[in-house]
Design a protein around this motif. Structure first.
Motif, PDB file in Angstrom:
ATOM      1  N   THR A  96       1.759  -0.182  12.961  1.00 44.53           N
ATOM      2  CA  THR A  96       1.432   0.120  11.569  1.00 44.53           C
ATOM      3  C   THR A  96       2.298   1.296  11.149  1.00 44.53           C
ATOM      4  O   THR A  96       2.113   2.411  11.651  1.00 44.53           O
ATOM      5  CB  THR A  96      -0.058   0.463  11.420  1.00 44.53           C
ATOM      6  OG1 THR A  96      -0.838  -0.617  11.953  1.00 44.53           O
ATOM      7  CG2 THR A  96      -0.429   0.674   9.967  1.00 44.53           C
ATOM      8  N   THR A 136       0.814  -1.216   0.000  1.00 45.95           N
ATOM      9  CA  THR A 136       0.000   0.000   0.000  1.00 45.95           C
ATOM     10  C   THR A 136       0.853   1.274   0.000  1.00 45.95           C
ATOM     11  O   THR A 136       1.871   1.362   0.693  1.00 45.95           O
ATOM     12  CB  THR A 136      -0.930   0.007   1.223  1.00 45.95           C
ATOM     13  OG1 THR A 136      -1.712  -1.183   1.216  1.00 45.95           O
ATOM     14  CG2 THR A 136      -1.853   1.206   1.195  1.00 45.95           C
ATOM     15  N   GLU A 137       0.382   2.258  -0.774  1.00 44.73           N
ATOM     16  CA  GLU A 137       1.028   3.565  -0.856  1.00 44.73           C
ATOM     17  C   GLU A 137      -0.028   4.654  -0.688  1.00 44.73           C
ATOM     18  O   GLU A 137      -1.231   4.372  -0.745  1.00 44.73           O
ATOM     19  CB  GLU A 137       1.738   3.722  -2.204  1.00 44.73           C
ATOM     20  CG  GLU A 137       2.854   2.718  -2.423  1.00 44.73           C
ATOM     21  CD  GLU A 137       3.607   2.949  -3.735  1.00 44.73           C
ATOM     22  OE1 GLU A 137       3.293   3.935  -4.442  1.00 44.73           O
ATOM     23  OE2 GLU A 137       4.507   2.147  -4.048  1.00 44.73           O
ATOM     24  N   PRO A 138       0.393   5.916  -0.493  1.00 41.70           N
ATOM     25  CA  PRO A 138      -0.584   6.996  -0.334  1.00 41.70           C
ATOM     26  C   PRO A 138      -1.593   7.071  -1.480  1.00 41.70           C
ATOM     27  O   PRO A 138      -2.762   7.404  -1.259  1.00 41.70           O
ATOM     28  CB  PRO A 138       0.302   8.253  -0.276  1.00 41.70           C
ATOM     29  CG  PRO A 138       1.595   7.768   0.300  1.00 41.70           C
ATOM     30  CD  PRO A 138       1.781   6.392  -0.256  1.00 41.70           C
ATOM     31  N   GLU A 150       1.279   4.722  13.081  1.00 41.01           N
ATOM     32  CA  GLU A 150      -0.098   5.217  13.099  1.00 41.01           C
ATOM     33  C   GLU A 150      -0.740   4.982  14.466  1.00 41.01           C
ATOM     34  O   GLU A 150      -0.513   3.948  15.103  1.00 41.01           O
ATOM     35  CB  GLU A 150      -0.931   4.517  12.019  1.00 41.01           C
ATOM     36  CG  GLU A 150      -0.394   4.666  10.604  1.00 41.01           C
ATOM     37  CD  GLU A 150      -0.459   6.085  10.076  1.00 41.01           C
ATOM     38  OE1 GLU A 150      -1.165   6.932  10.691  1.00 41.01           O
ATOM     39  OE2 GLU A 150       0.209   6.368   9.061  1.00 41.01           O
ATOM     40  N   GLY A 172       9.158   5.363   9.022  1.00 35.38           N
ATOM     41  CA  GLY A 172       8.566   6.649   9.385  1.00 35.38           C
ATOM     42  C   GLY A 172       7.704   6.548  10.629  1.00 35.38           C
ATOM     43  O   GLY A 172       7.917   5.690  11.494  1.00 35.38           O
ATOM     44  N   PHE A 193      10.135   4.162   3.994  1.00 35.59           N
ATOM     45  CA  PHE A 193      10.706   5.010   2.953  1.00 35.59           C
ATOM     46  C   PHE A 193      11.955   4.364   2.370  1.00 35.59           C
ATOM     47  O   PHE A 193      12.779   3.804   3.110  1.00 35.59           O
ATOM     48  CB  PHE A 193      11.041   6.388   3.536  1.00 35.59           C
ATOM     49  CG  PHE A 193       9.838   7.123   4.049  1.00 35.59           C
ATOM     50  CD1 PHE A 193       9.059   7.892   3.195  1.00 35.59           C
ATOM     51  CD2 PHE A 193       9.472   7.032   5.381  1.00 35.59           C
ATOM     52  CE1 PHE A 193       7.933   8.565   3.666  1.00 35.59           C
ATOM     53  CE2 PHE A 193       8.348   7.699   5.859  1.00 35.59           C
ATOM     54  CZ  PHE A 193       7.578   8.473   4.999  1.00 35.59           C
ATOM     55  N   SER A 239       7.822   5.039  -1.284  1.00 32.90           N
ATOM     56  CA  SER A 239       7.337   4.939   0.096  1.00 32.90           C
ATOM     57  C   SER A 239       6.119   4.022   0.170  1.00 32.90           C
ATOM     58  O   SER A 239       5.430   3.809  -0.826  1.00 32.90           O
ATOM     59  CB  SER A 239       6.967   6.330   0.642  1.00 32.90           C
ATOM     60  OG  SER A 239       5.903   6.892  -0.106  1.00 32.90           O
ATOM     61  N   LYS A 240       5.877   3.497   1.350  1.00 28.03           N
ATOM     62  CA  LYS A 240       4.719   2.646   1.629  1.00 28.03           C
ATOM     63  C   LYS A 240       4.051   3.130   2.909  1.00 28.03           C
ATOM     64  O   LYS A 240       4.714   3.686   3.800  1.00 28.03           O
ATOM     65  CB  LYS A 240       5.150   1.180   1.794  1.00 28.03           C
ATOM     66  CG  LYS A 240       5.879   0.574   0.586  1.00 28.03           C
ATOM     67  CD  LYS A 240       4.948   0.384  -0.596  1.00 28.03           C
ATOM     68  CE  LYS A 240       5.686  -0.267  -1.774  1.00 28.03           C
ATOM     69  NZ  LYS A 240       4.779  -0.465  -2.926  1.00 28.03           N
ATOM     70  N   ILE A 241       2.738   2.913   3.011  1.00 30.37           N
ATOM     71  CA  ILE A 241       2.018   3.285   4.233  1.00 30.37           C
ATOM     72  C   ILE A 241       1.192   2.102   4.741  1.00 30.37           C
ATOM     73  O   ILE A 241       0.946   1.147   4.011  1.00 30.37           O
ATOM     74  CB  ILE A 241       1.089   4.496   4.019  1.00 30.37           C
ATOM     75  CG1 ILE A 241       0.016   4.188   2.956  1.00 30.37           C
ATOM     76  CG2 ILE A 241       1.893   5.729   3.656  1.00 30.37           C
ATOM     77  CD1 ILE A 241      -1.068   5.248   2.857  1.00 30.37           C
ATOM     78  N   SER A 298       4.896   3.652   8.280  1.00 41.38           N
ATOM     79  CA  SER A 298       5.254   4.114   6.945  1.00 41.38           C
ATOM     80  C   SER A 298       6.709   3.716   6.696  1.00 41.38           C
ATOM     81  O   SER A 298       7.533   3.765   7.621  1.00 41.38           O
ATOM     82  CB  SER A 298       5.114   5.637   6.834  1.00 41.38           C
ATOM     83  OG  SER A 298       3.773   6.028   7.014  1.00 41.38           O
TER      84      SER A 298
END
Length: 388
Positions: free
Chosen positions: A209, A128-130, A199, A196, A213, A155-157, A211
């Motif tokens: 959970t 998943t990404e933004p 959450e 990053g 980079f 990046s991934k979130i 992010s």
């Protein structure tokens, strides 16, 4: 014993009893604390590792116990009855290295599966990404091939266990289109790989959970899983397995909430009799039990069919994920209602279960995406008959 037990082998029943014992002693007593403090369930995972359950699907040659898919489903369900956060950390370990298990080279399996199976290293799965959730082909993370390997940028979130994992399977674009995705194994400590913010979530708070980079990360070619451009096909097959995991988690949450509501209804008295004896409450519980039984029958039969060699189970995986996740939302809502004011209180668990249930309708493909998948398959195969 429930009527789905006829599907279980003696080994599967033994595994379930083992998991129940671990949950009762090492998971259930800490479920509230894990949620309230957003505490990663290291000790719970350690106990599951000691029992060999982290490698439940891995072949024995790679340190696993080569358990059945049905045993895997049972394990997730039992954990999720009391702690959905521990359950998601548990099955993310399998998800993280599913691409290696299904498509990896012998060398990759020898290197990564044993350390995941014994729980000494955690794994994660980064898609998943933004701007790329349901539409994975919209991802912007790229992997550019060079003479030294691949240069990963992006990046991934919303990556479960992303901050704790030592091994992350990352999907990136090597060219445009459906045939442009590829999968790579990225190890913690790789230069340019950074974690990053974590959450703060509505539910499953004990799981992390993160992010992720990637800035000019050099990934050796031997860390690519499968052939270049096979990532989309790989993802679609992996999603079939992950959706079954989520279905099992949702089923466990629903069962846990029902158990608490049923016991409360026997003990709580209003108008000089247990509230269970009031038809309004009794009918709610009967409906809950009926739906849970139907969901379990569906999920167990799908898992059993996979064990028996069924290869294409996209329809069944989406059916199970859709039905069980929507069921979990309804059951936990009704459980809170049956407990009334007590259901709104943290110490009685069901409010947490209600919060945890919501995510099962979102990750691994939202309920709406599951309906799209089911609808497309039914249209393409108008005479489709499932194994159930």
């Amino acid at each position: 014993m429930n009527f789905s037990d006829f599907l279980l082998s003696d080994e599967e029943k033994m595994i379930r009893q083992t998991v129940k014992a671990i949950v009762e002693k090492h998971i259930a007593p800490y479920a509230i604390e894990t949620d309230e403090n957003s505490r990663f369930p290291w000790k719970q995972i350690e106990k599951l590792s000691e029992a060999g359950l982290m490698g439940i699907l891995a072949p024995e040659e790679y340190g696993g116990i080569n358990g059945s898919k049905l045993a895997y489903v049972l394990t997730i369900e039992e954990i999720a009855k009391w702690c959905a956060a521990t359950a998601v950390v548990y099955f993310t370990q399998t998800h993280g290295l599913l691409p290696v298990s299904l498509f990896g080279t012998k060398e990759q399996k020898q290197r990564y599966l044993p350390v995941a199976a014994d729980g000494s290293k955690l794994a994660a799965f980064a898609v998943t990404e933004p701007d790329a959730g349901s539409d994975v082909t919209s991802m912007k993370t790229t992997a550019r091939r060079t003479t030294e390997g691949y240069i990963l940028n992006g990046s991934k979130i919303f990556i479960t266990t992303g901050d704790k994992a030592e091994i992350v399977t990352v999907f990136a674009k090597t060219c445009d289109g459906h045939n442009g995705l590829s999968a790579f194994l990225v190890e913690k400590g790789t230069p340019g790989f950074k974690v990053g913010n974590l959450e703060k979530k509505m539910g499953i708070r004990g799981s992390s959970t993160a992010s992720l980079f990637f800035e000019d990360c050099l990934i050796p070619e031997e860390n690519r899983i499968g052939e270049e451009g096979e990532g989309f096909k790989m993802l679609m097959q992996v999603f079939d397995y992950t959706r079954i995991s989520t279905a099992a988690q949702a089923l466990g949450i629903a069962q846990g909430a029902y158990d608490i509501a049923f016991q409360y209804a026997q003990e709580r008295k209003q108008f000089k009799k247990p509230i269970y004896d009031h038809q309004a409450i009794q009918f709610m519980l009967v409906d809950m039990y009926t739906e849970i039984s139907a969901a379990r029958s569906l999920l167990y039969q799908i898992a059993a069919a996979i064990d028996q060699g069924k290869k294409d189970f996209s329809l069944e995986a989406s059916l199970a994920k859709l039905y069980c996740s929507e069921l979990a939302g309804r059951i936990t809502n009704d459980a809170v209602q049956i407990l009334g004011g007590h259901g709104y209180v943290i110490e009685n668990h069901v409010e947490r279960m209600m919060r945890d249930a919501k995510i099962t309708q979102i990750y691994d493909g939202t309920s709406q995406i599951q309906k799209l998948v089911i609808g497309r398959i039914l249209k393409k195969n108008s005479n489709y008959v499932t194994m159930v």
